[in-house]
Every structure is written in structure tokens, then in C-alpha cells.
Scaffold this motif. Structure first.
Motif, mmCIF file in Angstrom:
data_model
loop_
_atom_site.group_PDB
_atom_site.id
_atom_site.type_symbol
_atom_site.label_atom_id
_atom_site.label_comp_id
_atom_site.label_asym_id
_atom_site.label_seq_id
_atom_site.Cartn_x
_atom_site.Cartn_y
_atom_site.Cartn_z
ATOM 1 N N ASP A 192 0.918 -1.234 0.041
ATOM 2 C CA ASP A 192 0.021 0.137 0.229
ATOM 3 C C ASP A 192 0.650 1.360 -0.021
ATOM 4 O O ASP A 192 0.407 2.270 0.630
ATOM 5 C CB ASP A 192 -1.048 0.113 1.218
ATOM 6 C CG ASP A 192 -2.216 0.917 0.956
ATOM 7 O OD1 ASP A 192 -2.503 1.154 -0.285
ATOM 8 O OD2 ASP A 192 -3.049 1.207 1.955
ATOM 9 N N GLU A 236 1.039 3.403 -2.252
ATOM 10 C CA GLU A 236 0.291 4.440 -2.642
ATOM 11 C C GLU A 236 -0.669 5.286 -1.657
ATOM 12 O O GLU A 236 -0.486 6.448 -1.827
ATOM 13 C CB GLU A 236 -1.042 3.979 -3.851
ATOM 14 C CG GLU A 236 -0.163 3.293 -5.016
ATOM 15 C CD GLU A 236 -0.119 1.752 -4.879
ATOM 16 O OE1 GLU A 236 -0.158 1.219 -3.566
ATOM 17 O OE2 GLU A 236 0.555 1.286 -6.037
ATOM 18 N N SER A 237 -1.179 4.754 -0.549
ATOM 19 C CA SER A 237 -1.712 5.220 0.344
ATOM 20 C C SER A 237 -0.811 6.216 1.200
ATOM 21 O O SER A 237 -1.004 7.322 1.709
ATOM 22 C CB SER A 237 -2.464 4.387 1.345
ATOM 23 O OG SER A 237 -3.612 3.869 0.934
ATOM 24 N N LEU A 238 0.571 5.546 1.527
ATOM 25 C CA LEU A 238 1.115 6.359 2.177
ATOM 26 C C LEU A 238 1.893 7.509 1.556
ATOM 27 O O LEU A 238 1.830 8.644 1.915
ATOM 28 C CB LEU A 238 2.700 5.509 2.388
ATOM 29 C CG LEU A 238 3.740 5.960 2.962
ATOM 30 C CD1 LEU A 238 3.394 6.760 4.639
ATOM 31 C CD2 LEU A 238 5.041 5.081 3.136
ATOM 32 N N GLU A 298 -0.112 9.110 -0.666
ATOM 33 C CA GLU A 298 -1.271 10.093 -0.719
ATOM 34 C C GLU A 298 -1.341 10.845 0.789
ATOM 35 O O GLU A 298 -1.708 12.055 0.812
ATOM 36 C CB GLU A 298 -2.623 9.403 -0.749
ATOM 37 C CG GLU A 298 -2.587 9.237 -2.407
ATOM 38 C CD GLU A 298 -2.731 10.643 -3.486
ATOM 39 O OE1 GLU A 298 -3.352 11.377 -3.010
ATOM 40 O OE2 GLU A 298 -1.918 10.622 -4.322
ATOM 41 N N LYS A 299 -0.915 10.204 1.768
ATOM 42 C CA LYS A 299 -1.215 10.790 3.113
ATOM 43 C C LYS A 299 0.059 11.726 3.393
ATOM 44 O O LYS A 299 -0.116 12.808 3.806
ATOM 45 C CB LYS A 299 -0.717 9.629 4.051
ATOM 46 C CG LYS A 299 -0.781 10.230 5.528
ATOM 47 C CD LYS A 299 -0.653 8.924 6.556
ATOM 48 C CE LYS A 299 -0.554 9.706 7.980
ATOM 49 N NZ LYS A 299 -0.517 8.768 8.855
#
Length: 118
Positions: free
Chosen positions: A70, A72-74, A76-77
Motif C-alpha cells: 500500500d 500508494e496510500s502512504l 497520498e497521506k
């Protein structure tokens, strides 16, 4: 027998550094020895030492942090986080089989995050 590597990074302002790693990246502050900090997250341990005269724009400190899922989530954060998160490189797939992005912490340390892909 070697068992692990623990990066030791400089900090200029202790509270800014703690806020960045705890609030932006989700680390936990484990120890505060005034001029020396220990933080960890998901088995990754980082140590920090006071270096008030370091110039962030001229800092040569860099670390590579492997992510197992993940990314991608990191990214985006970090991208949507506070202005304290300076994006150096956007998330992209590299020829060596890693999805990577890089940010700078408030002390000028470059943190590159990478997740393997096939």
C-alpha cells in the motif's frame, strides 16, 4: 553477527521533528533523552541526535525505507499532509522493480520509500 541497521539522523528542532515523524508518518516516540530521540513504527527504528547548526538545504542525510504494501496510500497521506511534508519525487515505478517516492523531513533528511512489484 549483524542483526539490524538503525539510521541515526540529525534534528534541528526537537518538537518539529517529533511532530513530523509522529503526526505525519505514524511513528511512536519511544525515548526522549533531551538531545537524543528514539522512534519506531512497524519494526523500523530510527534514532535522532541534536544538530542545531545543520543547514537543511545542504544536508546529505538519506535513508531508504522498504514498504511491504500500500505505498500508494502512504504517498497520498504525505502528499495531502501538512506543508511540513516536502515531496522530492512523486510515486513512480522504477526499472529495478520498486515503486518509490521521496520526501524531506524538517531537517533536510531525504526519506525514500519503496515497495517491490513484479
Amino acid at each position: 553477527m549483524l542483526t539490524s541497521v538503525v539510521p541515526k539522523l540529525p534534528f534541528i528542532n526537537k518538537q518539529e521533528t517529533v511532530n513530523f515523524y509522529v503526526n505525519q508518518l505514524g511513528f511512536t516516540l519511544r525515548s526522549d533523552y533531551v538531545d537524543y530521540l528514539i522512534m519506531d513504527k512497524d519494526g523500523v527504528e530510527l534514532h535522532f541526535f541534536s544538530f542545531p547548526t545543520i543547514v537543511p538545504a545542504k544536508s546529505d542525510f538519506m535513508i531508504y525505507v522498504r514498504v511491504d504494501s500500500d505505498i500508494e496510500s502512504l504517498f497520498e497521506k504525505c502528499r495531502q499532509g501538512s506543508s511540513a511534508v516536502k515531496i522530492i519525487t512523486r510515486l513512480e515505478s522504477k526499472p529495478w522493480g520498486q515503486k518509490e517516492f521521496a520526501i524531506a523531513d524538517p531537517n533536510g533528511t531525504c526519506l525514500t520509500f519503496g515497495e517491490a512489484f513484479s
